[in-house]
Design a protein around this motif. Structure first.
Motif, PDB file in Angstrom:
ATOM      1  N   ALA A   1     -15.852  -9.446   3.774  1.00 10.59           N
ATOM      2  CA  ALA A   1     -14.652  -8.794   4.314  1.00 10.59           C
ATOM      3  C   ALA A   1     -13.449  -9.167   3.452  1.00 10.59           C
ATOM      4  O   ALA A   1     -13.326 -10.304   3.001  1.00 10.59           O
ATOM      5  CB  ALA A   1     -14.417  -9.220   5.766  1.00 10.59           C
TER       6      ALA A   1
ATOM      7  N   GLU B   1      -9.464  -9.482   3.348  1.00 11.75           N
ATOM      8  CA  GLU B   1      -8.529  -9.717   4.447  1.00 11.75           C
ATOM      9  C   GLU B   1      -7.167 -10.227   3.980  1.00 11.75           C
ATOM     10  O   GLU B   1      -7.027 -10.779   2.888  1.00 11.75           O
ATOM     11  CB  GLU B   1      -9.138 -10.743   5.408  1.00 11.75           C
TER      12      GLU B   1
ATOM     13  N   SER C   1      -3.690 -12.371   5.787  1.00 10.36           N
ATOM     14  CA  SER C   1      -3.142 -13.083   6.941  1.00 10.36           C
ATOM     15  C   SER C   1      -1.626 -13.062   6.880  1.00 10.36           C
ATOM     16  O   SER C   1      -1.037 -13.041   5.800  1.00 10.36           O
ATOM     17  CB  SER C   1      -3.625 -14.530   6.939  1.00 10.36           C
TER      18      SER C   1
ATOM     19  N   PHE D   1      -6.650 -14.008   9.520  1.00 10.23           N
ATOM     20  CA  PHE D   1      -7.122 -13.062   8.512  1.00 10.23           C
ATOM     21  C   PHE D   1      -7.690 -11.805   9.157  1.00 10.23           C
ATOM     22  O   PHE D   1      -8.517 -11.876  10.066  1.00 10.23           O
ATOM     23  CB  PHE D   1      -8.194 -13.719   7.639  1.00 10.23           C
ATOM     24  N   LYS D   2      -7.197 -10.654   8.688  1.00 13.87           N
ATOM     25  CA  LYS D   2      -7.645  -9.382   9.236  1.00 13.87           C
ATOM     26  C   LYS D   2      -7.840  -8.386   8.105  1.00 13.87           C
ATOM     27  O   LYS D   2      -7.074  -8.390   7.132  1.00 13.87           O
ATOM     28  CB  LYS D   2      -6.576  -8.797  10.174  1.00 13.87           C
ATOM     29  N   SER D   3      -8.821  -7.512   8.266  1.00 14.64           N
ATOM     30  CA  SER D   3      -8.976  -6.390   7.354  1.00 14.64           C
ATOM     31  C   SER D   3      -8.047  -5.262   7.794  1.00 14.64           C
ATOM     32  O   SER D   3      -7.563  -5.247   8.927  1.00 14.64           O
ATOM     33  CB  SER D   3     -10.426  -5.900   7.351  1.00 14.64           C
TER      34      SER D   3
END
Ligand SMILES: [Cu+2]
Length: 627
Positions: free
Chosen positions: A458, A460, A462, A471-473
């Motif tokens: 993934a 990502e 943050s 942390f995000k996609s």
């Protein structure tokens, strides 16, 4: 291979309007392959401008504009129908809709919404759309570029060559109150413009699918086979070196540039590639080697350069980064160009003869490939002899002072001349005033990260650098940051897994400091960044510089225990860098994006939506947009 200048395409000019049609279609063409000496057949998506040179289809037409222009660019998407554009059921961060497209004017300070620089639009096959960029009269003159930017197909299309130069030319002289365009200073003694080259560097990593499905031999394109870019499977670490492809310049592999010794040339360089860091250097080429350049395998280039590109590197001066004029020319022998970067350099070939244009080696943590890179030859300069220039720095200073004395208004002439004599300072030509400590109204934190196996892969970002980063996609339905018009934020940028070039649309940022893992600021003019175990020159001299794209260096993944540790490859223990930059949110509101400019990372989720809203009058930001 001989290189002709790219024909500038501004389109027909009506008042202050400029128009250009760009058709997007598959093109059958050929790309020179020095490894075999053949012109490989390729079948790639491409921009087809009304005035594109048919022999070099895989670079988009150059667009030239002046501040105050309205630029209308009509995209006609003539690619085949693509159900993954209209009926897609997969994950948003899985590359898809390869025949969908849109347009981004990289670095332009224009509106990110509506029919302007809006990368959230999607132009499906069969659809035409006219973009309108209203370039404000106070827009900086400089070197910008444009490329496709649809989430899911960006890397695939830019890697196919769908990118071009966008040059903003200015004739505003500096005054006592306002700064001017560097263009007004770059004049020869006879009053003519200094020679200029627009150089679009591209990395078209086509492959030839094999009938037996063999994946190891796809880089070896045999006679009769056709190179394509139809998958993300061949992007990723190690593939660029394995491919043996060359970085092209204006659509030509290993071009020859014709120059005259002693001429001051402005090289407007644009890194429009995705796959490889370029560390640009010029060295004298032995005459005897000139003939063998055209049959040079990429894997042999390092040896060729050692044997033939001899002598000391030629000093030159960088006058602008990412299109924005520096407060002081940066004398160097090496410029690091990461994907998305631009660099304007004043180059003088000091005597007649041939010169190698070299992409020299870079430490592992400094490069997109995350491996210590061998050197590559990018092209050759053939300079006709004239009076030799023994000292480039004093010669350049004398010529620019002479230009200033002829061209600068009397009110600022003494200041401009004094500046030039003081280490080639350019303070009358910078586009933005420095952002002082007292101006900062808030702060932002950002970290890049790649989740690796055993967890699902993934890409990502943050919003916080604390012990528990979120942390995000990428999620198209989420606004990751609400910013306020008129605000001035100090951003701290980090990467928690390998290096990534940070790029944000609309407003450029000023570099305050770059701290290595030990806390040492490596952006000063005499700083040495040796945290990777090797000296990396890319951050030196960036303090105070304005940019829109910046490499965020980081630790490397742990080495393979079964292989010897390569040089320049300190790993996890060496920690991370902290890059501090400041930006003003001026004039424009709306939603747009920030992202990693390794564009296959962007397509897979390393991107955020940001929104600039009006102040609400209570110290906050009023909601904007449809969210
Ligand atoms: Cu990245």
């Amino acid at each position: 291979m001989t290189l002709m200048a790219l024909p500038p395409v501004g389109g027909p000019r009506v008042g202050t309007e400029r128009q250009l049609d760009l058709n997007i279609a598959y093109i059958d063409g050929r790309i020179y392959n020095p490894a075999t000496g053949r012109n490989d057949k390729v079948h790639l998506r491409s921009y087809v401008g009304t005035e594109t040179n048919p022999n070099r289809p895989f670079v988009a037409p150059s667009i030239e504009v002046t501040p105050g222009d309205t630029v209308r660019i009509t995209l006609n998407n003539k690619l085949p129908t693509d159900p993954t554009c209209t009926n897609y059921t997969g994950h948003i961060n899985t590359p898809h809709c390869f025949n969908g497209t849109n347009l981004h004017s990289h670095g332009l300070w224009v509106s990110p919404t509506g029919n302007s620089d809006n990368v959230l639009l999607k132009i499906n096959p069969g659809v035409s759309f006219q973009y309108e960029y209203n370039i404000p009269p106070d827009h900086p003159a400089g070197t910008f570029w444009y490329h496709t930017h649809l989430h899911g197909s960006t890397a695939l299309q830019v890697s196919s060559g769908m990118a071009g130069a966008l040059i903003v030319r200015g004739n505003r002289l500096p005054s006592e109150k306002t700064n001017g365009d560097i263009d007004t200073l770059l004049k020869r003694r006879d009053g003519a413009e200094m020679r200029e080259r627009v150089l679009v560097f591209q990395q078209i990593q086509y492959y030839c699918p094999k009938p037996n499905g063999n994946k190891d031999s796809v880089w070896d394109c045999k006679e009769g086979e056709t190179g394509v870019i139809e998958s993300y499977d061949n992007f990723g670490p190690g593939t660029w070196a394995a491919s043996g492809r060359y970085t092209s310049i204006n659509g030509t592999i290993l071009p020859t540039f014709f120059a005259k010794a002693g001429d001051i040339e402005r090289w407007r360089m644009i890194h429009a590639g995705v796959r490889d860091t370029i560390s640009l250097e010029f060295r004298k080429l032995k005459e005897i080697a000139a003939a063998s350049v055209n049959n040079l395998k990429a894997a042999d280039a390092d040896r060729f350069i050692s044997e033939n590109c001899t002598g000391d590197p030629i000093p030159y001066n960088v006058i602008a980064d990412d299109g924005l004029t520096r407060a002081s020319a940066w004398p160097t022998t090496l410029t690091t160009l990461q994907p998305g970067y631009r660099s304007d350099a004043l180059v003088v070939f000091p005597e007649g003869g041939r010169y190698c244009v070299i992409d020299t080696s870079a430490p592992a943590s400094a490069s997109v490939t995350q491996a210590a890179e061998g050197r590559q030859l990018l092209g050759v300069v053939l300079a006709t002899p004239d009076t030799p220039v023994p000292n480039i720095q004093s010669y350049l200073t004398d010529e620019l002072v002479a230009a200033a004395e002829r061209t600068m208004p009397v009110q600022v002439r003494a200041k401009v001349v004094a500046d030039l004599k003081d280490g080639l300072k350019l303070t009358s030509f910078t586009p933005h005033p420095d952002i002082k400590d007292s101006e900062v109204t808030g702060k932002q934190e950002l970290a890049f990260f790649i989740q690796t196996p055993p967890r699902p892969l993934a890409f990502e970002v943050s919003n916080n650098l604390g012990p528990h980063p979120d942390f995000k996609s990428y999620d198209p339905n989420r606004i990751d940051r609400h910013l306020t018009l008129g605000g001035v934020d100090e951003w701290t940028l980090e990467s928690r897994f390998v290096g990534h070039p940070f790029h944000i649309h609309v407003n450029a940022f000023q570099i305050v400091k770059i701290l290595d893992p030990t806390g040492k600021d490596v952006s000063g003019s005499d700083a040495v960044d040796d945290s990777s175990g090797c000296v990396d020159p890319q951050y030196r001299g960036l303090k105070g510089v304005w940019k829109d794209t910046l490499w965020v260096k980081s630790q490397l993944p742990p080495p393979d225990p079964n292989k010897p540790t390569p040089p320049c490859q300190k790993t996890v223990e060496s920690g991370i860098y902290a890059l501090v930059v400041r930006t003003r949110y001026q004039r424009y509101i709306g939603e747009y994006v920030l992202h990693c400019h390794i564009l296959d990372h962007e397509d897979q989720g390393m991107m955020q939506n940001v929104s600039i809203g009006l102040p609400n009058g209570q110290g906050g930001s009023a909601a904007v947009g449809h969210h």
